[in-house]
Scaffold this motif. Structure first.
Motif, mmCIF file in Angstrom:
data_model
loop_
_atom_site.group_PDB
_atom_site.id
_atom_site.type_symbol
_atom_site.label_atom_id
_atom_site.label_comp_id
_atom_site.label_asym_id
_atom_site.label_seq_id
_atom_site.Cartn_x
_atom_site.Cartn_y
_atom_site.Cartn_z
ATOM 1 N N SER A 1 0.823 -1.197 0.000
ATOM 2 C CA SER A 1 0.000 0.000 0.000
ATOM 3 C C SER A 1 0.867 1.260 0.000
ATOM 4 N N GLY A 2 0.552 2.185 -0.885
ATOM 5 C CA GLY A 2 1.321 3.416 -1.010
ATOM 6 C C GLY A 2 2.349 3.380 -2.117
ATOM 7 N N ALA A 3 2.663 2.192 -2.628
ATOM 8 C CA ALA A 3 3.663 2.081 -3.691
ATOM 9 C C ALA A 3 3.072 2.502 -5.026
ATOM 10 N N TYR A 4 3.838 3.275 -5.783
ATOM 11 C CA TYR A 4 3.443 3.642 -7.136
ATOM 12 C C TYR A 4 4.694 3.593 -8.001
ATOM 13 N N TRP A 5 4.735 2.636 -8.899
ATOM 14 C CA TRP A 5 5.891 2.454 -9.758
ATOM 15 C C TRP A 5 5.538 2.903 -11.169
ATOM 16 N N THR A 6 6.424 3.711 -11.759
ATOM 17 C CA THR A 6 6.281 4.147 -13.143
ATOM 18 C C THR A 6 7.511 3.678 -13.909
ATOM 19 N N VAL A 7 7.285 2.853 -14.938
ATOM 20 C CA VAL A 7 8.384 2.243 -15.684
ATOM 21 C C VAL A 7 8.201 2.544 -17.168
ATOM 22 N N TYR A 8 9.266 2.929 -17.821
ATOM 23 C CA TYR A 8 9.207 3.227 -19.242
ATOM 24 C C TYR A 8 9.197 1.944 -20.069
ATOM 25 N N ASP A 9 8.319 1.878 -21.039
ATOM 26 C CA ASP A 9 8.302 0.874 -22.107
ATOM 27 C C ASP A 9 7.817 -0.507 -21.672
ATOM 28 N N LYS A 10 8.478 -1.134 -20.678
ATOM 29 C CA LYS A 10 8.088 -2.515 -20.366
ATOM 30 C C LYS A 10 8.608 -2.954 -19.010
ATOM 31 N N VAL A 11 7.903 -3.936 -18.461
ATOM 32 C CA VAL A 11 8.356 -4.658 -17.275
ATOM 33 C C VAL A 11 8.452 -6.126 -17.673
ATOM 34 N N THR A 12 9.624 -6.725 -17.459
ATOM 35 C CA THR A 12 9.844 -8.121 -17.835
ATOM 36 C C THR A 12 10.070 -8.953 -16.589
ATOM 37 N N LEU A 13 9.335 -10.065 -16.500
ATOM 38 C CA LEU A 13 9.565 -11.038 -15.428
ATOM 39 C C LEU A 13 10.281 -12.230 -16.029
ATOM 40 N N GLN A 14 11.481 -12.500 -15.518
ATOM 41 C CA GLN A 14 12.316 -13.557 -16.082
ATOM 42 C C GLN A 14 12.943 -14.361 -14.952
ATOM 43 N N GLY A 15 12.322 -15.472 -14.637
ATOM 44 C CA GLY A 15 12.860 -16.340 -13.605
ATOM 45 C C GLY A 15 13.907 -17.290 -14.162
ATOM 46 N N ALA A 16 14.547 -18.000 -13.256
ATOM 47 C CA ALA A 16 15.528 -19.011 -13.645
ATOM 48 C C ALA A 16 14.937 -20.389 -13.429
ATOM 49 N N SER A 17 15.559 -21.388 -14.019
ATOM 50 C CA SER A 17 15.069 -22.749 -13.861
ATOM 51 C C SER A 17 15.328 -23.245 -12.444
ATOM 52 N N GLY A 18 14.509 -24.172 -11.995
ATOM 53 C CA GLY A 18 14.681 -24.744 -10.668
ATOM 54 C C GLY A 18 13.721 -24.163 -9.659
ATOM 55 N N GLU A 19 13.431 -24.946 -8.635
ATOM 56 C CA GLU A 19 12.488 -24.536 -7.607
ATOM 57 C C GLU A 19 13.018 -23.337 -6.830
ATOM 58 N N GLY A 20 12.131 -22.397 -6.561
ATOM 59 C CA GLY A 20 12.504 -21.218 -5.792
ATOM 60 C C GLY A 20 13.120 -20.112 -6.604
ATOM 61 N N ASN A 21 13.185 -20.277 -7.930
ATOM 62 C CA ASN A 21 13.815 -19.268 -8.778
ATOM 63 C C ASN A 21 12.817 -18.532 -9.667
#
Length: 543
Positions: free
Chosen positions: A342-362
């Motif tokens: 609550s209270g957070a406001y994020w402004t990001v140009y162009d794109k947000v990418t979520l890129q995890g790694a292989s394996g549990e917990g990543n």
């Protein structure tokens, strides 16, 4: 010692202190500003000595025994005094109490100093003052404070070392605290070697904290690599600019406190087990030449303001109730876990990418809680979007949590060939569209929330026959996609519907603009069987 021949003469002198050494001794020659002298020069052989500004001497030689034992420096000095170390290997110094001087100069060798407090007050209204110059400086169980007692000063204090600067504990058997602090001063620091703050010398008694403090009223520009070790801290309530690399090792802390500013123009690396805190009222700026590398098990709290104009990767655990502003020329990649509270406001140009790694917990996880929002600013060449790049999860606990330019519906995109892309809907959401690009995408609904894909011509699109959309805890009239026939055909071909336990309900179709259930053949058989049984019972009753 030699006696002056010209009797009693009164002169006004500028301070200087000279240390000369021969074999294992150091000679300190000291003259005092505004002192009157009788023409006599007197020498003393002392292991500890005290000089005051009222002493009547043209020059006094202090011969201090060499060796590895601590040699006590002058206390009770004035703002006009200067320590000049002509040091030799193995000589160590200490200040038993507090000494206030104008500057320190090391003309030979490295200084190792401990025990006490040394205040360097440049006491200047303008100009440049060499507050500390020399080769290397090491300190433990010691406070070194830089300040300027002149109000509204434009003076610049220069700290220049050709070698290393160490603010380290020197004991494993007790608790020691060592601090280098700046207050009400404008300073430029240049260190040729590495500045090391903090080390693991905890012994059996707990942490020995080493701190670099940029206090209120201080503006400090630092050139030279900084390594912050275990029990080491950088604390900023003033303005600190790091023009070179800063590395936070396990157990290290970087704290940008209320009223403080940290400007990173080099590479800031937060290694495993390190902590970065941007408190409410604090500001962290990544310059155009700066980079940020957060290890997967580092922890960052953004409760103030984070600004960047370059590509930013949050590789560790990030929690925020503040602002993130990534402007033109930058974008954001999340590799681990970012939570907007609550209270957070994020402004990001162009794109947000979520890129995890292989394996549990990543898995890369973005969570937007109630009272928070993430907005992506549309660039001139691309539509703003959130990209799922494999092992990526988005959890939306706030209504319309992802937007474009503050209010428009967001586009969601999966990267070609990726799997384990998940979206959890726990509040009503409106999206522009969803592109499933040679990949799989899993959507999880809660018991009450709805989803609208508002772009009629491309509400949900698929690029290959292998693409698959799985919807869990499916409810009728919960997902609106419009009435476009091409969209309907794609959903029929590529969508499976499941209950909350993960049991397959059937394939999907579109009825009245909403995704609807098409029962599997076994389900149809059960339906027809039940209908046939009911018809047979009705006929029997009629007879």
């Amino acid at each position: 010692m030699q006696t002056a021949k010209f009797g009693y003469i009164f002169l006004k002198l500028k301070i200087s202190t000279v240390l000369n050494y021969s074999s294992n001794t150091i000679t300190i020659m000291k003259t005092l500003s505004n002192a009157r002298f009788s023409g006599k020069i007197v020498g003393f052989a002392l292991s500890a000595f005290i000089v005051s500004a009222s002493q009547s001497a043209f020059a006094t030689d202090y011969t201090v025994p060499g060796g590895t034992s601590r040699t006590t420096l002058t206390t009770g000095t004035t703002n006009d005094d200067t320590y000049i170390f002509n040091s030799v290997s193995g000589i160590k110094y200490q200040v038993n109490g507090t000494s206030t001087i104008k500057s320190v100069s090391v003309i030979n060798g490295a200084v190792d100093i401990a025990i006490g407090t040394l205040n360097i007050d440049i006491n200047a209204a303008s100009g440049t003052v060499n507050a500390l110059t020399g080769s290397s400086w090491s300190m433990n169980y010691f406070d070194l404070n830089f300040k300027n007692s002149v109000a509204d000063s434009t003076a610049l204090a220069q700290i220049t070392l050709t070698g290393a600067l160490n603010v380290l504990s020197g004991s494993t058997g007790g608790t020691q605290y060592q601090n280098m602090s700046f207050a009400n001063i404008n300073a430029a620091v240049g260190v040729g070697g590495t500045t090391t703050i903090g080390n693991d010398m905890s012994g059996s008694t707990g942490g020995n904290t080493s701190k670099l403090n940029i206090n209120s009223g201080a503006t400090v520009a630092w050139t030279g690599a900084i390594s912050v070790g275990k029990y080491g801290q950088i604390n900023a309530t003033g303005a600190f600019t790091a023009n070179s690399a800063v590395s936070l090792l396990t157990g290290a802390n970087l704290n940008v406190l209320s009223g403080g500013t940290f400007n990173s123009n080099g590479t800031l690396t937060a290694n495993a087990g390190s902590f970065v805190t941007i408190a409410s009222g604090g500001t962290f700026n990544v310059g155009s030449s700066g980079t940020l590398a957060l290890n997967a098990t580092s922890t960052t709290a953004i409760n103030g303001t984070f600004n960047a104009s370059t590509v930013v990767t949050f590789g560790g655990i990030v929690n925020s109730s503040g602002a993130v502003n990534i402007s033109s020329g930058g974008n954001l990649t999340i590799n681990r876990a970012a939570t907007l509270n609550s209270g957070a406001y994020w402004t990001v140009y162009d794109k947000v990418t979520l890129q995890g790694a292989s394996g549990e917990g990543n898995t890369a996880v973005l969570t937007v809680n109630d009272g928070a929002k993430l907005s992506v600013t549309r660039s001139s060449s691309n539509g703003a979007r959130v990209i799922f790049s494999g092992n990526a999860t988005v959890i939306l606990n706030a209504a319309n949590a992802l937007v474009i330019n503050g209010s428009e519906a967001m586009s969601l995109v999966t990267v070609m060939g990726t799997t384990n892309n998940k979206l959890y809907i726990n509040a009503n959401q409106s999206f522009n569209n969803l592109f499933v690009n040679t990949s799989t995408f899993d959507m999880y609904l809660d018991d009450t929330s709805t989803v609208t894909f508002s772009l009629a011509s491309s509400a949900i699109t698929f690029t290959t026959e292998a693409d698959l959309l799985n919807i869990y805890n499916f409810r009728e009239d919960a997902i609106y996609v419009g009435t476009n026939q091409t969209i309907k055909d794609g959903i029929i071909s590529h969508t499976k519907l499941y209950d909350d336990a993960g049991e397959l309900l059937g394939s999907a179709t579109v009825i009245g603009g909403y995704i609807a259930l098409v029962p599997e053949p076994a389900a149809w058989a059960a339906i027809f069987g039940a209908a046939a049984l009911g018809f047979a019972l009705m006929r029997r009753r009629r007879r």
